[in-house]
Structure formats: structure tokens, C-alpha cells
Design a protein around this motif. Structure first.
Motif, mmCIF file in Angstrom:
data_model
loop_
_atom_site.group_PDB
_atom_site.id
_atom_site.type_symbol
_atom_site.label_atom_id
_atom_site.label_comp_id
_atom_site.label_asym_id
_atom_site.label_seq_id
_atom_site.Cartn_x
_atom_site.Cartn_y
_atom_site.Cartn_z
ATOM 1 N N ASP A 34 47.142 11.912 75.597
ATOM 2 C CA ASP A 34 47.407 11.796 77.034
ATOM 3 C C ASP A 34 48.586 10.868 77.296
ATOM 4 O O ASP A 34 49.379 11.088 78.207
ATOM 5 N N MET A 35 48.659 9.808 76.470
ATOM 6 C CA MET A 35 49.742 8.843 76.650
ATOM 7 C C MET A 35 51.092 9.513 76.410
ATOM 8 O O MET A 35 52.038 9.329 77.177
ATOM 9 N N GLU A 36 51.152 10.314 75.360
ATOM 10 C CA GLU A 36 52.423 10.982 75.061
ATOM 11 C C GLU A 36 52.806 11.937 76.186
ATOM 12 O O GLU A 36 53.968 12.019 76.585
ATOM 13 N N ARG A 37 51.815 12.638 76.697
ATOM 14 C CA ARG A 37 52.108 13.551 77.803
ATOM 15 C C ARG A 37 52.599 12.762 79.024
ATOM 16 O O ARG A 37 53.533 13.164 79.714
ATOM 17 N N SER A 38 51.964 11.620 79.219
ATOM 18 C CA SER A 38 52.366 10.777 80.353
ATOM 19 C C SER A 38 53.822 10.314 80.208
ATOM 20 O O SER A 38 54.560 10.255 81.183
ATOM 21 N N LEU A 39 54.201 10.003 78.975
ATOM 22 C CA LEU A 39 55.602 9.604 78.738
ATOM 23 C C LEU A 39 56.548 10.736 79.118
ATOM 24 O O LEU A 39 57.559 10.521 79.792
ATOM 25 N N LEU A 40 56.197 11.949 78.678
ATOM 26 C CA LEU A 40 57.056 13.098 78.975
ATOM 27 C C LEU A 40 57.166 13.312 80.484
ATOM 28 O O LEU A 40 58.257 13.476 81.033
ATOM 29 N N VAL A 41 56.019 13.305 81.141
ATOM 30 C CA VAL A 41 56.020 13.572 82.585
ATOM 31 C C VAL A 41 56.805 12.510 83.340
ATOM 32 O O VAL A 41 57.594 12.821 84.237
ATOM 33 N N ILE B 74 63.185 8.639 75.810
ATOM 34 C CA ILE B 74 61.826 8.163 75.532
ATOM 35 C C ILE B 74 61.790 7.345 74.244
ATOM 36 O O ILE B 74 62.393 7.721 73.245
ATOM 37 N N ASP B 75 61.077 6.245 74.308
ATOM 38 C CA ASP B 75 60.947 5.371 73.159
ATOM 39 C C ASP B 75 59.609 5.669 72.472
ATOM 40 O O ASP B 75 58.618 4.986 72.697
ATOM 41 N N ASN B 76 59.589 6.759 71.686
ATOM 42 C CA ASN B 76 58.358 7.123 71.000
ATOM 43 C C ASN B 76 58.706 8.015 69.805
ATOM 44 O O ASN B 76 59.211 9.125 69.966
ATOM 45 N N GLU B 77 58.425 7.491 68.617
ATOM 46 C CA GLU B 77 58.770 8.177 67.367
ATOM 47 C C GLU B 77 58.291 9.632 67.322
ATOM 48 O O GLU B 77 59.050 10.545 67.012
ATOM 49 N N ASN C 83 66.074 0.297 80.391
ATOM 50 C CA ASN C 83 65.107 0.428 79.299
ATOM 51 C C ASN C 83 64.658 1.874 79.202
ATOM 52 O O ASN C 83 64.575 2.578 80.194
ATOM 53 N N LYS C 84 64.331 2.287 77.971
ATOM 54 C CA LYS C 84 63.820 3.643 77.792
ATOM 55 C C LYS C 84 62.396 3.729 78.325
ATOM 56 O O LYS C 84 61.714 2.716 78.494
ATOM 57 N N VAL C 85 61.955 4.944 78.556
ATOM 58 C CA VAL C 85 60.581 5.149 78.980
ATOM 59 C C VAL C 85 59.679 4.911 77.768
ATOM 60 O O VAL C 85 59.810 5.579 76.743
ATOM 61 N N SER C 86 58.812 3.918 77.886
ATOM 62 C CA SER C 86 57.931 3.592 76.765
ATOM 63 C C SER C 86 56.520 3.366 77.282
ATOM 64 O O SER C 86 56.292 3.320 78.486
ATOM 65 N N GLU C 87 55.583 3.202 76.347
ATOM 66 C CA GLU C 87 54.200 2.992 76.759
ATOM 67 C C GLU C 87 54.080 1.745 77.629
ATOM 68 O O GLU C 87 53.451 1.771 78.684
ATOM 69 N N ALA C 88 54.695 0.666 77.145
ATOM 70 C CA ALA C 88 54.603 -0.591 77.895
ATOM 71 C C ALA C 88 55.223 -0.417 79.276
ATOM 72 O O ALA C 88 54.717 -0.908 80.278
ATOM 73 N N ASP D 82 53.421 0.126 85.421
ATOM 74 C CA ASP D 82 54.069 0.649 86.615
ATOM 75 C C ASP D 82 53.034 1.273 87.547
ATOM 76 O O ASP D 82 52.458 2.316 87.243
ATOM 77 N N SER D 83 52.817 0.634 88.682
ATOM 78 C CA SER D 83 51.787 1.147 89.592
ATOM 79 C C SER D 83 52.271 2.416 90.284
ATOM 80 O O SER D 83 51.513 3.086 90.962
ATOM 81 N N MET D 84 53.543 2.742 90.140
ATOM 82 C CA MET D 84 54.075 3.922 90.805
ATOM 83 C C MET D 84 54.152 5.119 89.857
ATOM 84 O O MET D 84 54.716 6.144 90.207
#
Lengths: 380, 509
Positions: A41-48, A201-204, A366-371, A376-378
Motif C-alpha cells: 500500500d505504501m508503494e502505491r501511495s508513493l506512486l499516487v 520517487i525515492d524508492n529502490e 525533495n523526492k517523494v519518499s515514505e517519510a 503530510d496531512s494533505m
């Protein structure tokens, strides 16, 4: 400026907006990859969230393209939208469901559920490029319509533009040339999306999967793109006699256009090389620079293709039903006064581009990352 | 007569009305809330008080939920000019297209670029740039309203344009006449200021609900105070611009004014029908209720003795007042249309003399051009009861809002709000009244101008695309179903977000 120069200028502006729109359809491409590029889900969230911050820009470019086309070539707007009713309606329908999906997908009590909104995104991701491609394909293959402006004096039946097929535009998607352009755009948007993800995106895992998937997707793009280019360069085209203004069929018209307008040829070649080099950077070097080359290449290529359709005494929106009803940049354009007034406004375009650039640069330091999105409340 | 295929015209109108009325649920809230968010953001920037930040974020979130669906309905509206109104798009595209293009280039990009900064800028961009972004969003959205309203105003009062017989369309001759016409200015000011009322009512409604639930008291009181000030100023302004708009309508669209007022037989010292009912007579005994003597003449012409034409004068003519009958105008219209056809034929045959004489004939009769397409006198009369009631309910609500905001402001300053459950309950429901008023406003403007897309020049029946009724019906129901589903989703999400309250992601207030 002369009337002819103004008409050419606005054809270039409209083509440029279309070219930017095709590039920005990486958002649509991304929407078709949400499942394939993510495992959690986290990875999908990064993409979205990565494409979600750009969707409005693509959307706005489409709206502005529509407005600019209306203002500069109103006869096209009235003939094509009112005639090819169904193909345009479906395109727009897919954008309506897109517009709410990012904002609503993860919100509490969102009525339809996240899955539905993600399906909406997927539908828009597929339909928009395929149908836009099919619709633009008709610039080369023609449609069955007739235009008679003086018909407004026919009190009993004052119809100016008449579409001659009952399917009202859907027939465009059945033509091999149109369809190959539609599929080329679909795969191009996916290719661009993956190059964008690699950059943004910052995700290997996502980067690895994108680079891997790029190879197959690019091949599919190339097959359909070359098919489209091959078909239009070898086909008869809709030429206009500069003296009589009569439209006639000319063998190898678009090939002639390419040769007779060396600037367009150069744009086209640089564009194609740019796209290929961008793909190479992404697929084999997983370089974040791929999107810039492929993006710029896309813009130049589309610009060149639309110049082939409109310049050098060519009818850009040809009618196969009645050749003389075909639209040219000369007979479909606004008055000299209106084009001049709008040209003044167009001088502000560089300002617009500058602030878009500045805003995005400051936003994506900054790249889009998990942190990044966890705090981000938005987030979407 | 194929073109007067009533079903096609009606369904095309229905589809446009559907889209416009749905779009107008979301847009005024966007326009109004954008400024309220910008105010709060500025207070946060100035004071660095976390409580302002929480407020800003809360209203911003609601703004975003509403914005998305406004965009979704807006894209259809723009393209429907081509989809359903093909003839129209050619005949007036030379004038009408330009504001749409400018709207895209100048307003939409401003809005969409800075909306991203506004939402995602927290902690990512400097506080100053972030606060300015909120202002850019407000300016961008209001600027887009300006251009589309200029386009709409031009349809009601087609200035700065000339018909070109060679291209068979209207062409722009003066951009500034189009952009700065009195109709455009009044329409813009009236429309955006009532959108601010919607923004204010929304904030008041949500905040009053918090007060009733005894939650977030400080947050809610501050929000109401800001909204009451904003709303009071806006509602007074709405009354003034409304009056100016009516004055403008009296001069440019006398039939619309007659329909708004339910005035059948024109008269000097015409009364204003303040409160009451229409019955089905078509003379001036059609109204039962309270009349304000001579007020209509004053409102329309700033002169108690002025003659205000009624529906019957405009249909049957009034020689004394120099008003032509519909029949005469239809005749002249047909002469203009025929002269245009003859001009074209003569030109083709190279008969310059005949072409010129027809051109003269055409130009002389052009002001009546659109009438040439009608057959019956009644065709030029809009739906009077619908226009009349929409107008009167809108005005009554407008006056109510002034009193309402004034009361709230007084109660806010005296800090008496929390105890007054009655006022709070009215406040919660006030947003619905706001929506009723604003949608009625569009009905007055758009039903009242029928049967014209372009006043006197182009009837709706001659504006449509050549489509089957079935196609338009199908898309009508497609859009109806989709918009309704999305509206339900929006309301549910807004409700859930409001119930959650403003604490999330910030300190407790």
C-alpha cells in the motif's frame, strides 16, 4: 503581422499546447501502472502522490488547449466537437472521473471506496491517450462531415456542420492508422510515467521495477509509433491548391511535407532521438534524467507531426465525405482582429511557464519518499 | 422544419443547464472559501500562532474536496459549447472563444499551479511564498470567473462586434468593448460577491455546528467572526450590484425585465411587485400582493415617470413608445436573412451592384436578424412564472442575508453567540438558503433571456449541433448519474471531515 502569419502562429501555439498535453499525459500513463509497479500500500501511495501533484497541470493544459483551439480555429471546434460527439464525450467523461479520484480516494466516508477511485484513474489512464490518439489520427485520415456556412440563411434547416456517420466519432477508433496512433500514445504515456517515477520517487523497488518494465513498454510504443509514421508517410494526403483553394488528394503528401519543410524534419528527428535517448537512460542506466530527454523529445515530435498536418498547403481536418468541406488553417480560423488580440495575450505565456517552473522547483526540492508523505496531512 | 426540432433544443438546453447548475454548486464555494483561506493564512503568517495554522489547514482541506469536483464539472461546460452548440460555436466563436482561451492561459494555470503549492507547501516552501500562494489561488479562481462572465455577458449584450457576411459569422471589432461592457462589469461583480456570501455561509454553518456540539469553541468563534464581516460586506455589495444589473437588463433585455417583474402591460410609474403571487392572466391584473408604487420605473430607469415596457408591448408593439411588434421584427429578420443569401449569390455571380444593394438591405435589417427564424409571436417570450418567482425569492433571500450577517456580527462581538441556540440552528441551515439564492440567480439570468443564445441575433433553436435526440438524452443521463454520485461522495466526505474537526495534524484548539 499578416493574416497568414497570424494563422500560422496560432497553429503553432495550438500544436504546442497539444504537444505539452501529450507529454503531461505521463500522469495518465502512471494511472495505468499503479498495480503493476507497487506491491505494498505504501508503494502505491508513493506512486499516487507522485503523479497526484501533477494531474491538475495536465488537466489545465487540456482545458487551455480546448479554449485556444476554440478561439483561434472556431470552425474546427464547432465541426469536430459537435460532430465527433461520442469520441470527445468519452474522453471528457474519463477526465471527470479522474478529477475527483485523487482527492477522494483515501478520504473517510468516500462513498465509492478506494478501489472504485483507483479504477476511475485506470479508466482515464487508458481511454484518454487511446481516444485522443484516435481523434488526432483523423487529422491525417479524415472524417465524414460536410460544412456549409451559408446554410444559416436556410431558415428551415440552418445546420452549418453535419456529421455523416451515425457513430459520431467512434468510427475513428476503428481505423488502423488512428488506432496505431492511439496505442502509441498509450504506451508512450506509460513510458514517460516510468521515467518520471525514476526521477521523482525515492524508492529502490519502484525504480527497479520501472526500469525493467520500460524495456517491454518502449518496444510496444515503438512498434505502434513506427506503424503510424509509416502509414501516414506512404498514404495519400489532403492537399490544398494555393491559388484556387480547392482540396485534392496528393500521393505521399505528408512525406512531401516533411521533405519540403526541413525545419519540421529536423524537429521530428531531434524529437525521436530525444525520446529514444531518454528511454535508454531510464531503462539501462536508471538515470533520473531520462524524463527530461524523453519529455522534450515528445513535445518536439508531436509539434512536428501537427505541423505536417496543417502547414504547406494541407487541410488539417479533412473530410472524406466532401473534400471541399475540409478545414484548413485559413478557412477555419478566427478573424485577423481576434488573432491579433490573442497574440498580445500570448506574450504572457513565458511568464506563465516561468512561475509554473518556479513553483514546482520549490515544491520538489525533495523526492517523494515514505517519510515525505507520512508527515503530510494533505496527502492523497 | 428540421432545425426547430424542439426535442433536440430542449435536451441540449437541459444538458447545459444540468452541467451549469451542478458546476455552480461548487464554484461559488471555491471562489468564496479561497479568500477566507487566504485571510486565515495571512493571520497565521503575521502572528505565527498555531491556532491560525490549524484553522487555515482545516478550511483548506474542505476547499480541496470541493475544488476537485468543481474542476470535474467545469471541463464539460467548456467543451459543451462545441459538443451541443456547434452552430453557435462558429457564428460567435470569433468573439466567444477569446475569453475562454484567456481564462485558460491567465487564470487556470495560476490557480492549478499555486493550489499545489498551497496544499503541499507546508514545510516544503518558505512561509511567505506559501502564504502568497494562497492569495494566488484566490486571485486565479476569481480571474477565471471574470473571463467566463465576460463571455456570458457578451451573449446578453453583444457589443464590440460586427457580422461579416463573407464568413457568415460575428467578428470582434473591439476587444475592450467586449471585456469592459457595463453588462460584463455588473455581472462579474454581482456574481463573485454573491459567491463570497456562499463562502461566508459555509464557514458559518460549519462553525455554528461546532458551537452547538460545544466543540472547538475558540476556532468556531473566530471563524464566524471572519465570515460574518466578509459576508456582511459581500451581501451589501450584492444588493448594489444587483440593482445595477437590473438597470442594465432594463436597457439591454427589456423582455427579461418584464418576465422578472411579471409585467404584462407596460406603464409609466410602474409598480414593483414586492410580495405576492402571479395568477394566469396576461395583463396587469396578474399579480396579487404588495406593490411598491413607481418603484419599478425608478429601478429600471432611475425615473418615476419612465415607461417600463411589458411582455405585451414587446410582443404586440407599442407605437406611442416606439416599440416594434414581434411580427414586424420577424419580417425584418427574414429580410435580413434573405438579403444575406442574395448577397452571397450575387457575389458568386460577379454581380457587384446587386451584391452591394443586398448588403445594404442586410445591414439595415441586421438588428432584427435573429427574429427571422421565428414563426409565432409567443416564441419570443421566456417562461414568465419561473423567471418571476426565481427573481423574487432570490431578492428576498439577498435582503435576509444582510440582516443575518449583521445579527451574527453583533452577537459575535458581544460574545453572545454560544448561548443563542436558535440563531446557531438557523446558521447551520443558512448555507442551503445561500445555494437556493445563487442557483435561482442563474435561472433568472438564463431562463429570462430565452429564446436567445445571443440577444436578438441568434435563437437557441439555431445554435445546436446536428445530433440525434437520443445521443443527447443518453449523455444527459450519463452526466446526471455521474454528477449526482460525485455530489453524494463530496457531501459525505465533507461531513466526515467536518465531524473529525480541525485538530487532526495540529494542536488542539
Amino acid at each position: 503581422m499578416s493574416y497568414e502569419t497570424l494563422q500560422a502562429y496560432w497553429w503553432i501555439i495550438v500544436s504546442l499546447l497539444a504537444a505539452l498535453f501529450v507529454f503531461l499525459m505521463f500522469v495518465q500513463g502512471g494511472q495505468t501502472l499503479l498495480k503493476q509497479l507497487s506491491k505494498t500500500d505504501m508503494e502505491r501511495s508513493l506512486l499516487v502522490n507522485s503523479i497526484g501533484r501533477k494531474w491538475d497541470l495536465t488537466f489545465t493544459t487540456l482545458v487551455t488547449f480546448g479554449g485556444a483551439f476554440f478561439a483561434s480555429f472556431p470552425l474546427f471546434y464547432s465541426t469536430s466537437f459537435g460532430g465527433a460527439y461520442w469520441v470527445w464525450t468519452l474522453i471528457l467523461f474519463s477526465f471527470i472521473i479522474q478529477a475527483v479520484s485523487y482527492e477522494y480516494r483515501t478520504k473517510a466516508s468516500n462513498f465509492l471506496g478506494r478501489k472504485t477511485y483507483d479504477t476511475f484513474l485506470f479508466i482515464n489512464g487508458v481511454l484518454a491517450p487511446v481516444l485522443v490518439g484516435a481523434a488526432v489520427g483523423t487529422f491525417f485520415t479524415g472524417s465524414a462531415f460536410s460544412v456549409d456556412r451559408m446554410n444559416i440563411t436556410n431558415i428551415a434547416d440552418p445546420v452549418i456542420s453535419r456529421w455523416e456517420t451515425a457513430t459520431h466519432g467512434l468510427e475513428a477508433a476503428l481505423n488502423i492508422t488512428n488506432l496505431s496512433l492511439g496505442l502509441a500514445l498509450l504506451f508512450l504515456s506509460r513510458v514517460l510515467a516510468m521515467l518520471y517515477f525514476i526521477n521523482n520517487i525515492d524508492n529502490e523497488n519502484i525504480i527497479k521495477r520501472s526500469a525493467k518494465k520500460l524495456k517491454l513498454c518502449s518496444s510496444a510504443f515503438l512498434v505502434f509509433f513506427l506503424l503510424f509514421v509509416g502509414l501516414i508517410l506512404t498514404k495519400e494526403g489532403f492537399a490544398v491548391d494555393p491559388d484556387t483553394k480547392l482540396v485534392f488528394m496528393e500521393k505521399f503528401k505528408y512525406l512531401h511535407n516533411l521533405i519540403e519543410m526541413p525545419i519540421v524534419l529536423v524537429l521530428f528527428l531531434i524529437g525521436v532521438v530525444g525520446v529514444l535517448y531518454g528511454i535508454f537512460l531510464g531503462a539501462f542506466k536508471t538515470s533520473p534524467k531520462g524524463i527530461w530527454f524523453a519529455g522534450t523529445g515528445t513535445v518536439l515530435t508531436v509539434l512536428a507531426v501537427l505541423m505536417l498536418a496543417g502547414f504547406n498547403n494541407t487541410a488539417f481536418y479533412p473530410s472524406t465525405f466532401d473534400l471541399q468541406s475540409s478545414l484548413t488553417i485559413e478557412n477555419a480560423s478566427s478573424s485577423k482582429y481576434t488573432l491579433t488580440a490573442m497574440s498580445w495575450v500570448s506574450l504572457l505565456v513565458p511568464v506563465v511557464i516561468a512561475y509554473i517552473w518556479y513553483a514546482w522547483k520549490s515544491l520538489s526540492k525533495n523526492k517523494v519518499s515514505e517519510a515525505d508523505i507520512e508527515n503530510d496531512s494533505m496527502k492523497y | 422544419m428540421e432545425h426547430f426540432d424542439l426535442a433536440l433544443v430542449d435536451w441540449s438546453r437541459a444538458q447545459f443547464a444540468l452541467t451549469a447548475l451542478y458546476h455552480w454548486i461548487f464554484v461559488p464555494l471555491t471562489l468564496g472559501l479561497s479568500f477566507i483561506v487566504a485571510f486565515m493564512h495571512t493571520f497565521y503568517y503575521k502572528t505565527r500562532d498555531e491556532k491560525w495554522k490549524v484553522m487555515t489547514k482545516f478550511w483548506m482541506k474542505l476547499f480541496g474536496i470541493n475544488f476537485a469536483i468543481g474542476v470535474a464539472t467545469g471541463i464539460i461546460l467548456e467543451f459543451e459549447f462545441g459538443l451541443n452548440w456547434s452552430n453557435y460555436s462558429w457564428i460567435v466563436g470569433d468573439i466567444f472563444g477569446a475569453p475562454l482561451a484567456i481564462e485558460g492561459i491567465l487564470a487556470f494555470f495560476l490557480e492549478s499551479t499555486f493550489i499545489a503549492v498551497m496544499f503541499f507547501g507546508w514545510g516544503r516552501v518558505s512561509k511567505k511564498f506559501h502564504m502568497l500562494s494562497s492569495w494566488f489561488v484566490a486571485f486565479g479562481s476569481n480571474l477565471s470567473a471574470l473571463w467566463i462572465l465576460i463571455a456570458n455577458a457578451w451573449m446578453q449584450n453583444p457589443v464590440g462586434t460586427k457580422f461579416n457576411p463573407d464568413t457568415a459569422r460575428n467578428e470582434m471589432v473591439n476587444f475592450f468593448d467586449v471585456a469592459l461592457s457595463q453588462t460584463a462589469v455588473f455581472k462579474f461583480l454581482h456574481t463573485i460577491s454573491q459567491a463570497y456570501i456562499i463562502g461566508a455561509l459555509f464557514v458559518i454553518s460549519v462553525s455554528a455546528w461546532f458551537l452547538l456540539k460545544n466543540r472547538h469553541l475558540l476556532f468556531a468563534k473566530r471563524s464566524i467572526l471572519i465570515a460574518a464581516v466578509f459576508g456582511l460586506i459581500a451581501s451589501i455589495f450584492v444588493a448594489f450590484t444587483g440593482d445595477s444589473s437590473a438597470y442594465d437588463v432594463a436597457h439591454k433585455q427589456p423582455m427579461k425585465l418584464a418576465a422578472m417583474e411579471g409585467l404584462y402591460d407596460g406603464e409609466k410609474n410602474a409598480d414593483l411587485y414586492a410580495l405576492g403571487f402571479l395568477n394566469d392572466r396576461t395583463d396587469n391584473l396578474n399579480f396579487k400582493g404588495i406593490r411598491l408604487p413607481s418603484m419599478l420605473s425608478i429601478m429600471a430607469f432611475r425615473d418615476a415617470d419612465a415607461f417600463v415596457p411589458g411582455v405585451n408591448d414587446l410582443v404586440n408593439g407599442n407605437e406611442e413608445q416606439g416599440i416594434l411588434s414581434a411580427e414586424t421584427r420577424m419580417e425584418k429578420g427574414r429580410i435580413a436573412i434573405q438579403a444575406l443569401a442574395d448577397y452571397k449569390t450575387a457575389k458568386k455571380d460577379g454581380n457587384t451592384e446587386l451584391a452591394n444593394s443586398n448588403l445594404k438591405l442586410f445591414e439595415k435589417n441586421y438588428p432584427h436578424f435573429g427574429y427571422g427564424y421565428f414563426k409565432n409571436n409567443e416564441d419570443i417570450v421566456p417562461n414568465v412564472p419561473l423567471t418571476f418567482y426565481s427573481f423574487h425569492i432570490m431578492v428576498a433571500l439577498g435582503l435576509f442575508f444582510i440582516a443575518f450577517f449583521a445579527c451574527l456580527l453583533y452577537a459575535s462581538i458581544k460574545d453572545k453567540l454560544v448561548k443563542n441556540k436558535f440563531v446557531l440552528r438557523i446558521s447551520v441551515w443558512s448555507i442551503l438558503l445561500g445555494y437556493i439564492a445563487t442557483e435561482l440567480g442563474w435561472i433568472v439570468a438564463e431562463v429570462g433571456r430565452q429564446p436567445w443564445t445571443i440577444q436578438d441575433l441568434l435563437p437557441v433553436g439555431v445554435s445546436t449541433s446536428h445530433l440525434s435526440v437520443g445521443s443527447v438524452q443518453t449523455t444527459f443521463f450519463m452526466f446526471f448519474a455521474l454528477f449526482t454520485v460525485l455530489l453524494i461522495a463530496e457531501i459525505k466526505i465533507l461531513m466526515a471531515q467536518i465531524k473529525k474537526g480541525p485538530e487532526e495534524g495540529g494542536s488542539h484548539v
